[in-house]
Write a protein that holds these residues in place. Structure first.
Motif, mmCIF file in Angstrom:
data_model
loop_
_atom_site.group_PDB
_atom_site.id
_atom_site.type_symbol
_atom_site.label_atom_id
_atom_site.label_comp_id
_atom_site.label_asym_id
_atom_site.label_seq_id
_atom_site.Cartn_x
_atom_site.Cartn_y
_atom_site.Cartn_z
ATOM 1 N N THR A 122 -24.403 52.368 16.990
ATOM 2 C CA THR A 122 -24.723 51.164 17.764
ATOM 3 C C THR A 122 -23.796 50.017 17.400
ATOM 4 N N GLU A 123 -23.498 49.854 16.121
ATOM 5 C CA GLU A 123 -22.604 48.776 15.680
ATOM 6 C C GLU A 123 -21.179 49.009 16.150
ATOM 7 N N ASP A 170 -24.130 50.672 25.344
ATOM 8 C CA ASP A 170 -25.368 51.453 25.289
ATOM 9 C C ASP A 170 -25.167 52.760 24.522
ATOM 10 N N PRO A 171 -25.797 52.917 23.357
ATOM 11 C CA PRO A 171 -25.621 54.157 22.583
ATOM 12 C C PRO A 171 -26.285 55.373 23.221
#
Length: 265
Positions: A51-52, A66-67
């Motif tokens: 996500t980071e 968007d992961p």
């Protein structure tokens, strides 16, 4: 500026590029997992989650953060490309004004090398010293080519370092080992490191890991140099598709080199 943005879109250098969401998402995940081939020799200063990583890539490149979305299309924001090119241009002007010692290198000898060649020629004309350490030095390439490990060597094309299979062919590579060999030879000879490195892939990553001043190019599926920039270890990383037809990069080179020599110092 609008003309360059339009060209980036039309040539698929930015905008709706051919690099897929699958590749962007998968490589970001591999980087977050710490897989060596995706670090470009620049081990991050901290652990990064997927996500980071995607958040940094969204901020600096323009891809979807968007992961949960791992398929479909993705994009490079051409305005982010131009902003990064502007910062790179400022650093190149500084190098020219100070007649710095520079290494130029690329892992893409069939794509964005066109820009590296133009930069090398312009810096040389401005009085900079183009360093060519370790010509012929052998280094390992991660991964396999056509089912076999491929030993590569450092070779210079018009002052630009590339990876070559002896004298047979030039090869795409992510390996940081070539730059490591180049910097090791400078050190062994008692020579100072370069003032600036203009590069991509592992050539840029290894230089940044050595604490050098680096400006670089990277595609949307290569997060290592963007994370390096976010960590303050790479001065500039330009988001751009780095492997389209070489002639399509001509307007990029023209933008970067505008005013490089005929500037007030």
């Amino acid at each position: 500026m609008p003309q360059l943005v339009n060209h980036l879109r039309e040539a698929l250098l930015a905008g709706d590029v051919e690099t897929t969401r699958d590749s962007n998402h998968g490589n970001a995940a591999a980087f977050a997992e710490g897989r060596e081939g995706y670090l470009f020799g620049l081990t991050p200063l901290k652990a990064w989650t997927l996500t980071e990583v995607l958040a940094v890539m969204a901020e600096r490149v323009g891809i979807d953060p968007d992961p949960e979305r791992s398929t479909g299309v993705d994009a490079i924001d051409p305005h982010k490309t131009v902003a990064a090119l502007t910062r790179m241009r400022d650093r190149l002007r500084q190098a020219a004004a100070n007649r710095e010692r520079v290494i130029v290198a690329t892992g893409h000898p069939a794509g964005i090398i066109e820009v590296h060649l133009a930069i090398a020629a312009a810096l040389r004309a401005a009085g900079c010293t183009l360093l060519r350490p370790a010509p012929g030095a052998m280094f390992a390439s991660p991964g396999h080519y056509m089912g076999r490990e491929l030993p590569l060597m450092v070779r210079y094309i018009a002052g630009v370092a590339v990876a070559a299979e002896r004298g047979i062919a030039l090869w795409h590579t992510h390996s940081p080992a070539g730059m490591r060999a180049m910097l090791a030879e400078l050190d062994a000879l008692g020579e100072a490191p370069p003032d600036l490195v203009v590069a991509d892939h592992g050539f840029a990553g290894a230089a940044a890991a050595a604490g050098l001043d680096v400006v670089s190019f990277a595609d949307s599926n290569d997060p290592a140099l963007f994370i390096g920039e976010a960590e303050g270890r790479v001065r500039v990383t330009v988001p751009i598709d780095d492997n389209v037809q070489p002639h399509l990069y001509a307007p990029v080179s023209a933008f970067l080199l505008d005013g490089l020599i005929d500037q007030e110092v």
